[in-house]
Design a protein around this motif. Sequence first.
Motif, PDB file in Angstrom:
ATOM      1  N   ILE A 346       0.849  -1.206   0.000  1.00  0.00           N
ATOM      2  CA  ILE A 346       0.000   0.000   0.000  1.00  0.00           C
ATOM      3  C   ILE A 346       0.876   1.245   0.000  1.00  0.00           C
ATOM      4  N   ALA A 347       1.928   1.226   0.817  1.00  0.00           N
ATOM      5  CA  ALA A 347       2.849   2.370   0.856  1.00  0.00           C
ATOM      6  C   ALA A 347       3.456   2.584  -0.526  1.00  0.00           C
ATOM      7  N   LYS A 348       3.903   1.506  -1.127  1.00  0.00           N
ATOM      8  CA  LYS A 348       4.547   1.634  -2.447  1.00  0.00           C
ATOM      9  C   LYS A 348       3.571   2.192  -3.484  1.00  0.00           C
ATOM     10  N   TRP A 349       2.369   1.648  -3.500  1.00  0.00           N
ATOM     11  CA  TRP A 349       1.386   2.118  -4.489  1.00  0.00           C
ATOM     12  C   TRP A 349       0.966   3.559  -4.235  1.00  0.00           C
ATOM     13  N   MET A 350       0.925   3.937  -2.962  1.00  0.00           N
ATOM     14  CA  MET A 350       0.554   5.333  -2.666  1.00  0.00           C
ATOM     15  C   MET A 350       1.655   6.293  -3.104  1.00  0.00           C
ATOM     16  N   LEU A 351       2.891   5.962  -2.748  1.00  0.00           N
ATOM     17  CA  LEU A 351       3.982   6.919  -2.960  1.00  0.00           C
ATOM     18  C   LEU A 351       4.418   6.980  -4.413  1.00  0.00           C
ATOM     19  N   ARG A 386      -4.442 -10.937  -9.736  1.00  0.00           N
ATOM     20  CA  ARG A 386      -5.688 -10.945 -10.521  1.00  0.00           C
ATOM     21  C   ARG A 386      -5.740  -9.772 -11.496  1.00  0.00           C
ATOM     22  N   VAL A 387      -4.927  -8.758 -11.239  1.00  0.00           N
ATOM     23  CA  VAL A 387      -4.782  -7.641 -12.168  1.00  0.00           C
ATOM     24  C   VAL A 387      -3.279  -7.368 -12.248  1.00  0.00           C
ATOM     25  N   THR A 388      -2.758  -7.132 -13.441  1.00  0.00           N
ATOM     26  CA  THR A 388      -1.324  -6.851 -13.528  1.00  0.00           C
ATOM     27  C   THR A 388      -1.071  -5.423 -13.063  1.00  0.00           C
ATOM     28  N   PRO A 389       0.148  -5.140 -12.618  1.00  0.00           N
ATOM     29  CA  PRO A 389       0.466  -3.766 -12.209  1.00  0.00           C
ATOM     30  C   PRO A 389       0.141  -2.764 -13.321  1.00  0.00           C
ATOM     31  N   LYS A 390       0.405  -3.176 -14.560  1.00  0.00           N
ATOM     32  CA  LYS A 390       0.151  -2.274 -15.683  1.00  0.00           C
ATOM     33  C   LYS A 390      -1.338  -1.928 -15.780  1.00  0.00           C
ATOM     34  N   SER A 391      -2.183  -2.947 -15.666  1.00  0.00           N
ATOM     35  CA  SER A 391      -3.628  -2.687 -15.746  1.00  0.00           C
ATOM     36  C   SER A 391      -4.087  -1.834 -14.571  1.00  0.00           C
ATOM     37  N   ALA A 392      -3.538  -2.114 -13.395  1.00  0.00           N
ATOM     38  CA  ALA A 392      -3.938  -1.342 -12.216  1.00  0.00           C
ATOM     39  C   ALA A 392      -3.613   0.135 -12.429  1.00  0.00           C
ATOM     40  N   ARG A 393      -2.440   0.380 -13.016  1.00  0.00           N
ATOM     41  CA  ARG A 393      -2.049   1.766 -13.288  1.00  0.00           C
ATOM     42  C   ARG A 393      -3.005   2.425 -14.269  1.00  0.00           C
ATOM     43  N   GLU A 394      -3.516   1.609 -15.176  1.00  0.00           N
ATOM     44  CA  GLU A 394      -4.455   2.125 -16.165  1.00  0.00           C
ATOM     45  C   GLU A 394      -5.783   2.516 -15.518  1.00  0.00           C
ATOM     46  N   LEU A 395      -6.191   1.728 -14.522  1.00  0.00           N
ATOM     47  CA  LEU A 395      -7.480   1.984 -13.866  1.00  0.00           C
ATOM     48  C   LEU A 395      -7.420   3.140 -12.867  1.00  0.00           C
ATOM     49  N   LEU A 396      -6.208   3.406 -12.381  1.00  0.00           N
ATOM     50  CA  LEU A 396      -6.078   4.322 -11.242  1.00  0.00           C
ATOM     51  C   LEU A 396      -6.622   5.744 -11.479  1.00  0.00           C
ATOM     52  N   PRO A 397      -6.286   6.395 -12.610  1.00  0.00           N
ATOM     53  CA  PRO A 397      -6.775   7.770 -12.772  1.00  0.00           C
ATOM     54  C   PRO A 397      -8.294   7.876 -12.696  1.00  0.00           C
ATOM     55  N   GLU A 398      -8.978   6.916 -13.347  1.00  0.00           N
ATOM     56  CA  GLU A 398     -10.439   6.947 -13.316  1.00  0.00           C
ATOM     57  C   GLU A 398     -10.959   6.716 -11.897  1.00  0.00           C
ATOM     58  N   LEU A 399     -10.345   5.773 -11.198  1.00  0.00           N
ATOM     59  CA  LEU A 399     -10.766   5.505  -9.822  1.00  0.00           C
ATOM     60  C   LEU A 399     -10.537   6.735  -8.943  1.00  0.00           C
ATOM     61  N   VAL A 400      -9.421   7.402  -9.149  1.00  0.00           N
ATOM     62  CA  VAL A 400      -9.109   8.578  -8.341  1.00  0.00           C
ATOM     63  C   VAL A 400     -10.178   9.649  -8.537  1.00  0.00           C
ATOM     64  N   GLU A 401     -10.595   9.829  -9.764  1.00  0.00           N
ATOM     65  CA  GLU A 401     -11.558  10.903 -10.044  1.00  0.00           C
ATOM     66  C   GLU A 401     -12.999  10.524  -9.745  1.00  0.00           C
ATOM     67  N   ARG A 402     -13.305   9.234  -9.920  1.00  0.00           N
ATOM     68  CA  ARG A 402     -14.714   8.847  -9.773  1.00  0.00           C
ATOM     69  C   ARG A 402     -14.983   7.831  -8.673  1.00  0.00           C
ATOM     70  N   GLY A 403     -13.944   7.176  -8.193  1.00  0.00           N
ATOM     71  CA  GLY A 403     -14.138   6.123  -7.213  1.00  0.00           C
ATOM     72  C   GLY A 403     -14.762   4.899  -7.866  1.00  0.00           C
ATOM     73  N   GLY A 404     -15.126   3.889  -7.083  1.00  0.00           N
ATOM     74  CA  GLY A 404     -15.773   2.696  -7.639  1.00  0.00           C
ATOM     75  C   GLY A 404     -15.063   1.434  -7.194  1.00  0.00           C
ATOM     76  N   ASP A 405     -15.706   0.315  -7.513  1.00  0.00           N
ATOM     77  CA  ASP A 405     -15.183  -0.978  -7.102  1.00  0.00           C
ATOM     78  C   ASP A 405     -14.147  -1.447  -8.130  1.00  0.00           C
ATOM     79  N   PRO A 406     -12.886  -1.562  -7.745  1.00  0.00           N
ATOM     80  CA  PRO A 406     -11.833  -1.912  -8.705  1.00  0.00           C
ATOM     81  C   PRO A 406     -12.068  -3.255  -9.382  1.00  0.00           C
ATOM     82  N   THR A 407     -12.620  -4.233  -8.653  1.00  0.00           N
ATOM     83  CA  THR A 407     -12.860  -5.550  -9.247  1.00  0.00           C
ATOM     84  C   THR A 407     -13.865  -5.429 -10.394  1.00  0.00           C
ATOM     85  N   ALA A 408     -14.947  -4.721 -10.122  1.00  0.00           N
ATOM     86  CA  ALA A 408     -15.986  -4.548 -11.144  1.00  0.00           C
ATOM     87  C   ALA A 408     -15.425  -3.769 -12.338  1.00  0.00           C
ATOM     88  N   LEU A 409     -14.669  -2.727 -12.040  1.00  0.00           N
ATOM     89  CA  LEU A 409     -14.129  -1.898 -13.123  1.00  0.00           C
ATOM     90  C   LEU A 409     -13.149  -2.697 -13.986  1.00  0.00           C
TER      91      LEU A 409
END
Length: 479
Positions: A346-351, A386-409
């Motif tokens: 979590i620290a790594k992904w946050m920073l 279950r999600v590659t780091p690359k895909s997670a990075r792709e989802l992050l901006p949208e999640l940051v702006e809109r929130g939502g369930d990452p699994t569903a997204l």
Amino acid sequence: MDYEVVIGLEVHTQLRTESKLFSPAPVSYGEEPNHSVHPVCLALPGVLPVLNGQAVELAIRAALATHCEIHPYSVFARKNYFYPDLPKGYQISQYEEPLATGGWIDIELGEGLTKRVRLTRIHMEEDAGKSIHDSEITGGHATHVDLNRAGIPLLEIVSEPDLRSPAEAAAYLRTLRSILRYVDVTDADMEKGHFRCDANISLREPGTSEFGTRTELKNLNSFRFVEEALHAEIDRQGELLDDGVAVQQATMAFDASSQRTRVLRLKEDADDYRYFPDPDLIPLQIDLADIDRVRDELPELPEDRRARFREQYALSDDEAVQLTASRASAEFFEAAVVTQGSAKPIAKWMLRDLAQVLGQLEIGIEDVVLTPDQFAALVGLVEEGRVTPKSARELLPELVERGGDPTALASERGLEAVTDSGVLEGVVDQVIADHPEDVERYRAGEGKVLNFLMGQVMRRTEGKADPGAVRDLLSRRLS
Ligand code: ADP
Ligand code: MG
């Protein structure tokens, strides 16, 4: 010659109150000129100041958070000077008997090094108004006065001359601002002028115990300017001293475009201000019980939280420093860890990744719609493969702006990792079959061809395969 640099800072920070220090006029920002005023701010005849209790409370909080001794008895004094934006002809401040003295803050100098910087004093005072010169806007010759700021409560925090470089000065300011924000004393918004710094600086020959003559750089309103102005002034004073010319005590201005400092006026002494106790205000007396109550209500301070984070979550110095830089960030981190359990990822992904998205969107963590729970869930998906780091990075901006369930997204976007080993093997075999020449070269000892083949697999799985798994599988199939 290389001189030793000696720096002491005076910080003025705006206390977060609803009304002014001595009048019921609201504290506002961006209001039309002269609309947040009251007869007291205008110094109309016959009006009397009344002290704002909330400002005192906040000042006590700041003094406790910086380990000061709070004096149960302090005195407001008049600092007399003439200026069009000061209708009373004096500023109400504290002088001989300030609210608090003798505190300290610890600053981090990198690589686990800390330095304790002593505070001389903390006192309360009122802000002045603002002069608006047509010459700076339209080229005209009139000057207008806006008194919205007159009487806004400020805290002045004076450091001992303990700082030894512009970088230390900047670290001090960052730490002080972070502490004051933690305890909710001020927004310390530098763009709005809520946190301003005067920097005093002198040089001396290494090994001497006496300080050199200082100059004071006025009204530096960004950390970058503080560092740049100090560097410029070090150069100027150094050249004088090299030439055998004495530095004159003076108030200086810094011009960012030329990166040079210039003398505004030769320094006035305290005598020039003819300080005396303000007869309109009785001395401020604070009950010890009140100080204890404020102390009990203080949140955990950044330095304590930093130490706890290192211990409890096995974080590096650097991670702990960065995560506790603001209360919002520290709280986001801890809330995410509560859900997810594993602090390190979590620290790594946050920073790294979250910080990058925040930088791109130019927002702070307090503006993020993504909840700590949702963020933790995303990191969890990566951890479980279950999600590659690359895909997670792709989802992050949208999640940051809109929130939502990452699994569903992730499933909506078709970004779930290809974990089915049958599917992956199929793709790997296909790639091998389609590139016989590259396979030949690899087998002949050209190891780096593996990267090319991996790239082909990643492309066909649209980046949704775990790179480690692909590499293993490819090398196994090729050998
Ligand atoms: P003033 O109110 O006139 O500016 P203060 O005595 O309150 O003067 O000191 C202001 C600041 O100057 C303090 O932060 C102090 O640490 C710093 N200071 C004092 N002497 C020196 C010096 N020789 N070199 C650098 N800083 C100094
Ligand atoms: Mg000063």
